[in-house]
Design a protein around this motif. Structure first.
Motif, PDB file in Angstrom:
ATOM      1  N   GLU A   1       0.858  -1.186   0.000  1.00  0.00           N
ATOM      2  CA  GLU A   1       0.000   0.000   0.000  1.00  0.00           C
ATOM      3  C   GLU A   1       0.891   1.232   0.000  1.00  0.00           C
ATOM      4  OE1 GLU A   1      -3.045   2.188   3.050  1.00  0.00           O
ATOM      5  OE2 GLU A   1      -3.115   0.007   2.940  1.00  0.00           O
ATOM      6  N   ARG A   2       0.652   2.095  -0.973  1.00  0.00           N
ATOM      7  CA  ARG A   2       1.429   3.334  -1.095  1.00  0.00           C
ATOM      8  C   ARG A   2       0.463   4.523  -1.047  1.00  0.00           C
ATOM      9  NH1 ARG A   2       6.264   1.236  -3.014  1.00  0.00           N
ATOM     10  NH2 ARG A   2       6.125  -0.526  -4.439  1.00  0.00           N
ATOM     11  N   ASN A   3       0.611   5.386  -0.059  1.00  0.00           N
ATOM     12  CA  ASN A   3      -0.199   6.603   0.026  1.00  0.00           C
ATOM     13  C   ASN A   3       0.443   7.662  -0.859  1.00  0.00           C
ATOM     14  OD1 ASN A   3      -2.156   5.710   1.947  1.00  0.00           O
ATOM     15  ND2 ASN A   3      -0.552   5.817   3.491  1.00  0.00           N
ATOM     16  N   ILE A   4      -0.260   8.053  -1.902  1.00  0.00           N
ATOM     17  CA  ILE A   4       0.234   9.054  -2.848  1.00  0.00           C
ATOM     18  C   ILE A   4      -0.913  10.024  -3.132  1.00  0.00           C
ATOM     19  CG2 ILE A   4       1.160   9.457  -5.164  1.00  0.00           C
ATOM     20  CD1 ILE A   4       2.247   6.549  -5.072  1.00  0.00           C
ATOM     21  N   ASP A   5      -0.791  11.237  -2.613  1.00  0.00           N
ATOM     22  CA  ASP A   5      -1.841  12.232  -2.842  1.00  0.00           C
ATOM     23  C   ASP A   5      -2.112  12.400  -4.330  1.00  0.00           C
ATOM     24  OD1 ASP A   5      -2.122  12.697  -0.127  1.00  0.00           O
ATOM     25  OD2 ASP A   5      -0.765  14.432  -0.121  1.00  0.00           O
ATOM     26  N   ASP A   6      -3.388  12.418  -4.689  1.00  0.00           N
ATOM     27  CA  ASP A   6      -3.837  12.634  -6.069  1.00  0.00           C
ATOM     28  C   ASP A   6      -3.284  11.589  -7.050  1.00  0.00           C
ATOM     29  OD1 ASP A   6      -5.424  14.878  -5.427  1.00  0.00           O
ATOM     30  OD2 ASP A   6      -3.673  16.195  -5.546  1.00  0.00           O
ATOM     31  N   ALA A   7      -3.042  10.382  -6.576  1.00  0.00           N
ATOM     32  CA  ALA A   7      -2.545   9.320  -7.466  1.00  0.00           C
ATOM     33  C   ALA A   7      -3.484   9.119  -8.656  1.00  0.00           C
ATOM     34  CB  ALA A   7      -2.385   8.012  -6.703  1.00  0.00           C
ATOM     35  N   GLY A   8      -4.777   9.261  -8.420  1.00  0.00           N
ATOM     36  CA  GLY A   8      -5.748   9.078  -9.485  1.00  0.00           C
ATOM     37  C   GLY A   8      -5.663  10.130 -10.575  1.00  0.00           C
ATOM     38  N   LYS A   9      -4.946  11.204 -10.331  1.00  0.00           N
ATOM     39  CA  LYS A   9      -4.785  12.271 -11.322  1.00  0.00           C
ATOM     40  C   LYS A   9      -3.480  12.153 -12.104  1.00  0.00           C
ATOM     41  CE  LYS A   9      -7.617  15.521  -8.714  1.00  0.00           C
ATOM     42  NZ  LYS A   9      -7.637  16.783  -7.972  1.00  0.00           N
ATOM     43  N   LEU A  10      -2.685  11.127 -11.804  1.00  0.00           N
ATOM     44  CA  LEU A  10      -1.440  10.938 -12.556  1.00  0.00           C
ATOM     45  C   LEU A  10      -1.751  10.679 -14.024  1.00  0.00           C
ATOM     46  CD1 LEU A  10       0.425   8.669  -9.998  1.00  0.00           C
ATOM     47  CD2 LEU A  10       1.041  11.026 -10.603  1.00  0.00           C
ATOM     48  N   THR A  11      -0.983  11.293 -14.900  1.00  0.00           N
ATOM     49  CA  THR A  11      -1.197  11.123 -16.332  1.00  0.00           C
ATOM     50  C   THR A  11      -0.595   9.800 -16.807  1.00  0.00           C
ATOM     51  OG1 THR A  11       0.892  12.152 -16.965  1.00  0.00           O
ATOM     52  CG2 THR A  11      -1.013  13.634 -16.646  1.00  0.00           C
ATOM     53  N   ALA A  12      -0.935   9.425 -18.029  1.00  0.00           N
ATOM     54  CA  ALA A  12      -0.357   8.217 -18.625  1.00  0.00           C
ATOM     55  C   ALA A  12       1.171   8.329 -18.672  1.00  0.00           C
ATOM     56  CB  ALA A  12      -0.933   7.988 -20.016  1.00  0.00           C
ATOM     57  N   ALA A  13       1.672   9.527 -18.974  1.00  0.00           N
ATOM     58  CA  ALA A  13       3.121   9.742 -19.016  1.00  0.00           C
ATOM     59  C   ALA A  13       3.730   9.603 -17.615  1.00  0.00           C
ATOM     60  CB  ALA A  13       3.440  11.111 -19.603  1.00  0.00           C
ATOM     61  N   ASP A  14       3.043  10.118 -16.591  1.00  0.00           N
ATOM     62  CA  ASP A  14       3.519   9.970 -15.207  1.00  0.00           C
ATOM     63  C   ASP A  14       3.607   8.493 -14.838  1.00  0.00           C
ATOM     64  OD1 ASP A  14       3.493  12.779 -14.773  1.00  0.00           O
ATOM     65  OD2 ASP A  14       1.451  12.725 -13.962  1.00  0.00           O
ATOM     66  N   LEU A  15       2.549   7.757 -15.143  1.00  0.00           N
ATOM     67  CA  LEU A  15       2.499   6.335 -14.804  1.00  0.00           C
ATOM     68  C   LEU A  15       3.558   5.543 -15.564  1.00  0.00           C
ATOM     69  CD1 LEU A  15      -1.374   5.916 -14.655  1.00  0.00           C
ATOM     70  CD2 LEU A  15       0.214   5.992 -12.711  1.00  0.00           C
ATOM     71  N   GLN A  16       3.809   5.942 -16.795  1.00  0.00           N
ATOM     72  CA  GLN A  16       4.854   5.275 -17.574  1.00  0.00           C
ATOM     73  C   GLN A  16       6.222   5.507 -16.929  1.00  0.00           C
ATOM     74  OE1 GLN A  16       5.675   6.760 -21.553  1.00  0.00           O
ATOM     75  NE2 GLN A  16       6.210   4.686 -22.223  1.00  0.00           N
ATOM     76  N   GLY A  17       6.482   6.734 -16.531  1.00  0.00           N
ATOM     77  CA  GLY A  17       7.762   7.052 -15.885  1.00  0.00           C
ATOM     78  C   GLY A  17       7.946   6.300 -14.573  1.00  0.00           C
ATOM     79  N   ILE A  18       6.885   6.241 -13.772  1.00  0.00           N
ATOM     80  CA  ILE A  18       6.935   5.505 -12.506  1.00  0.00           C
ATOM     81  C   ILE A  18       7.191   4.026 -12.780  1.00  0.00           C
ATOM     82  CG2 ILE A  18       5.528   4.733 -10.545  1.00  0.00           C
ATOM     83  CD1 ILE A  18       4.145   7.567 -10.740  1.00  0.00           C
TER      84      ILE A  18
END
Length: 90
Positions: A7-24
């Motif tokens: 479980e990772r608490n990440i504020d506004d994780a649901g707002k991460l863009t496709a590019a953000d998720l790709q980088g992560i």
């Protein structure tokens, strides 16, 4: 090998863009390759303010090290003891 849910608490994780998720994802895969073949990332579920990641790993410590190396929060690590689904009711 044990399966874990992180479980990772990440504020506004649901707002991460496709590019953000790709980088992560790329960062995570890079760290896993450094850790060696004993760690496998299966999938992650992104919600509004949390990310739940499913891994196969030898122990909890290596998953915490993955988080440290990648700069990912690790708020809880839980070993999966059983898996159930609708077919369990049959």
């Amino acid at each position: 090998m044990p399966k874990y849910v992180i479980e990772r608490n990440i504020d506004d994780a649901g707002k991460l863009t496709a590019a953000d998720l790709q980088g992560i994802s790329q960062k995570s895969c890079g760290v896993i390759s450094e850790l060696g073949p004993g760690v496998q990332w299966l999938e992650s579920y992104v919600t509004d303010n949390k990310v739940y990641c499913v891994y196969i790993a030898p122990d909890e410590d290596v998953l915490r090290k993955h988080g440290e190396m990648g700069g990912f929060p690790v708020d809880a690590v839980n070993e999966v003891r059983n898996i159930i689904d609708p077919s369990t009711a049959e």
